[in-house]
Design a protein around this motif. Structure first.
Motif, PDB file in Angstrom:
ATOM      1  N   LYS A 197       0.260  -1.249  -0.087  1.00  0.00           N
ATOM      2  CA  LYS A 197       0.126  -0.302   0.134  1.00  0.00           C
ATOM      3  C   LYS A 197       0.902   1.374  -0.162  1.00  0.00           C
ATOM      4  CE  LYS A 197      -3.605  -2.240   2.162  1.00  0.00           C
ATOM      5  NZ  LYS A 197      -4.281  -2.264   3.668  1.00  0.00           N
ATOM      6  N   TYR A 198       0.804   2.050  -1.141  1.00  0.00           N
ATOM      7  CA  TYR A 198       2.244   3.036  -1.572  1.00  0.00           C
ATOM      8  C   TYR A 198       1.005   4.372  -2.216  1.00  0.00           C
ATOM      9  CZ  TYR A 198       5.818   0.067   0.013  1.00  0.00           C
ATOM     10  OH  TYR A 198       7.277  -0.858   0.866  1.00  0.00           O
ATOM     11  N   SER A 199       1.519   5.519  -1.848  1.00  0.00           N
ATOM     12  CA  SER A 199       0.802   6.162  -2.479  1.00  0.00           C
ATOM     13  C   SER A 199       1.213   6.724  -3.368  1.00  0.00           C
ATOM     14  CB  SER A 199       0.947   7.757  -1.529  1.00  0.00           C
ATOM     15  OG  SER A 199       1.830   8.234  -1.425  1.00  0.00           O
ATOM     16  N   ILE A 200       0.467   7.383  -4.973  1.00  0.00           N
ATOM     17  CA  ILE A 200       1.314   8.247  -5.844  1.00  0.00           C
ATOM     18  C   ILE A 200       3.077   8.264  -5.617  1.00  0.00           C
ATOM     19  CG2 ILE A 200       1.854   9.038  -8.037  1.00  0.00           C
ATOM     20  CD1 ILE A 200      -0.430   6.890  -7.810  1.00  0.00           C
ATOM     21  N   ALA A 201       2.803   9.312  -4.465  1.00  0.00           N
ATOM     22  CA  ALA A 201       3.751  10.471  -4.653  1.00  0.00           C
ATOM     23  C   ALA A 201       5.154   9.206  -3.785  1.00  0.00           C
ATOM     24  CB  ALA A 201       4.059  11.864  -2.860  1.00  0.00           C
ATOM     25  N   GLU A 202       4.821   8.466  -2.362  1.00  0.00           N
ATOM     26  CA  GLU A 202       5.666   7.443  -2.036  1.00  0.00           C
ATOM     27  C   GLU A 202       6.658   6.348  -3.747  1.00  0.00           C
ATOM     28  OE1 GLU A 202       4.184   5.920   2.270  1.00  0.00           O
ATOM     29  OE2 GLU A 202       3.169   5.667   0.280  1.00  0.00           O
ATOM     30  N   TYR A 203       5.530   6.480  -4.172  1.00  0.00           N
ATOM     31  CA  TYR A 203       6.228   5.190  -5.466  1.00  0.00           C
ATOM     32  C   TYR A 203       7.041   6.041  -6.290  1.00  0.00           C
ATOM     33  CZ  TYR A 203       2.764   1.121  -5.401  1.00  0.00           C
ATOM     34  OH  TYR A 203       2.823  -0.566  -5.093  1.00  0.00           O
ATOM     35  N   VAL A 204       6.683   7.556  -6.603  1.00  0.00           N
ATOM     36  CA  VAL A 204       8.039   8.465  -7.517  1.00  0.00           C
ATOM     37  C   VAL A 204       8.846   8.313  -6.673  1.00  0.00           C
ATOM     38  CG1 VAL A 204       8.072  10.767  -8.109  1.00  0.00           C
ATOM     39  CG2 VAL A 204       5.828   9.728  -8.784  1.00  0.00           C
ATOM     40  N   ILE A 205       8.607   8.801  -5.061  1.00  0.00           N
ATOM     41  CA  ILE A 205       9.929   8.471  -4.006  1.00  0.00           C
ATOM     42  C   ILE A 205      10.409   7.390  -4.737  1.00  0.00           C
ATOM     43  CG2 ILE A 205      10.991   9.074  -1.796  1.00  0.00           C
ATOM     44  CD1 ILE A 205       8.592  11.244  -1.443  1.00  0.00           C
ATOM     45  N   ILE A 206      10.155   6.273  -4.019  1.00  0.00           N
ATOM     46  CA  ILE A 206      11.027   5.148  -4.311  1.00  0.00           C
ATOM     47  C   ILE A 206      11.924   5.149  -5.587  1.00  0.00           C
ATOM     48  CG2 ILE A 206      10.225   2.224  -4.225  1.00  0.00           C
ATOM     49  CD1 ILE A 206       8.232   3.207  -2.584  1.00  0.00           C
TER      50      ILE A 206
END
Length: 315
Positions: free
Chosen positions: A56-65
């Motif tokens: 469960k990741y947000s769009i922003a978290e996926y971008v950072i990762i």
């Protein structure tokens, strides 16, 4: 989710444990390169990808990762050093995984791997690795690595084992004293083979802070304040002395600290002077074997680059 010992483990968490166990076994057995290690790395990365996909990741978290991993892949390409990619992969995949369970798994796997590594070496079941160094004014002595890449790695691996076990067992009072004495005997035994001041110092610093926290725990009014101060001091002091020491210290102060750190300040200063600091690290694979940067913080700055150093320092 998957039920393990009456505890529900989500699919996301299970994928993480598979990845973590593969890498812990590989590192615990002293693997650093070769076909087996690369196979372990590829398999582990496959489960990291699965973990990130089902998590469960947000769009922003996926971008950072994605940004962090791409940057580390680029650093790997530039420097030929994969360690930063492995480190960041662990950090970004830890979300939604209980730290206590991770340490429980780590304690079991690392203990098993370390014991296999050491016992098979002591029983001469595998070829022994050693180096010859001029140490402690004793002249040239043999330092045994017992299957690890370097004697320092052997002693540090034991220190990590102790940290895992103390975190899981969490002894207090008289039990703490008993466990410290047993672990100290083990540290001395390993030291007889490794002669690693670096690894022994790491172990002793861990015990020092452990005792400080135990003392603070008996004075409950001071516990939170003392613990927070000590914890917040560890990284800035270690990183500050390692990275800024070579340029901030001079004269007798430089000589004393450099001697205590077994010429690490001198070597770091040489790297600063000869090669400078870059944004995304440099490739030092062509350097002579005698010129090594055996300091994790300075190594992060020189091999990983300024941007990754700042990110990890702030983080």
């Amino acid at each position: 989710g998957v039920i393990m010992n009456h505890t529900t483990v989500s699919l996301e968490e299970l994928f993480f444990y598979i990845y973590f166990i593969i890498m812990a076994v590989a590192k615990g057995l002293g693997l650093v390169d070769g076909m087996i290690y690369k196979a372990c790395l590829l398999t582990a990365m496959f489960f990291v990808i699965l973990k990130l996909l089902v998590g469960k990741y947000s769009i922003a978290e996926y971008v950072i990762i994605a940004s962090l991993l791409l940057m580390c892949l680029y650093i790997w390409h530039v420097t030929g050093n994969m360690s930063f990619f492995i480190c960041v992969t662990l950090v970004v995949s830890l979300k939604n995984v209980p730290a206590r369970r991770v340490f429980n798994v780590g304690a079991f796997v690392w203990t098993f791997a370390f014991m296999i590594q050491v016992i098979t070496q002591l029983l001469n079941l595998r070829a022994r690795d050693f180096v010859i160094h001029n140490k402690y004014h004793l002249g040239y002595v043999i330092r045994w690595a017992l299957g690890y890449s370097h004697p320092n790695v052997l002693q540090i691996s034991y220190a990590i084992l102790v940290m895992y076990l103390f975190y899981v067992v969490r002894p207090e009072g008289r039990k703490l004293v008993k466990y410290i004495l047993i672990s100290f005997a083990g540290a001395c035994y390993i030291f007889m083979y490794s002669l690693s001041a670096t690894g022994m110092l790491m172990y002793l610093m861990f015990v020092f802070f452990l005792v400080c926290f135990e003392y603070a725990g008996k004075h409950k009014g001071k516990r939170n304040r003392t613990s927070i101060i000590l914890l917040n001091m560890i990284f800035p002091l270690a990183a500050g002395i390692s990275v800024l020491g070579p340029v901030a210290l001079s004269g007798r102060a430089f000589d004393i600290v450099n001697r205590l750190m077994t010429t690490r300040l001198e070597l770091s200063k040489r790297f600063y002077t000869d090669y400078g600091i870059s944004l995304f690290g440099q490739n030092f694979s062509k350097l002579p074997a005698v010129l090594t940067l055996d300091c994790s913080y300075t190594r992060l700055l020189m091999y990983g680059g300024l941007i990754l150093f700042i990110i990890m320092y702030v983080g």
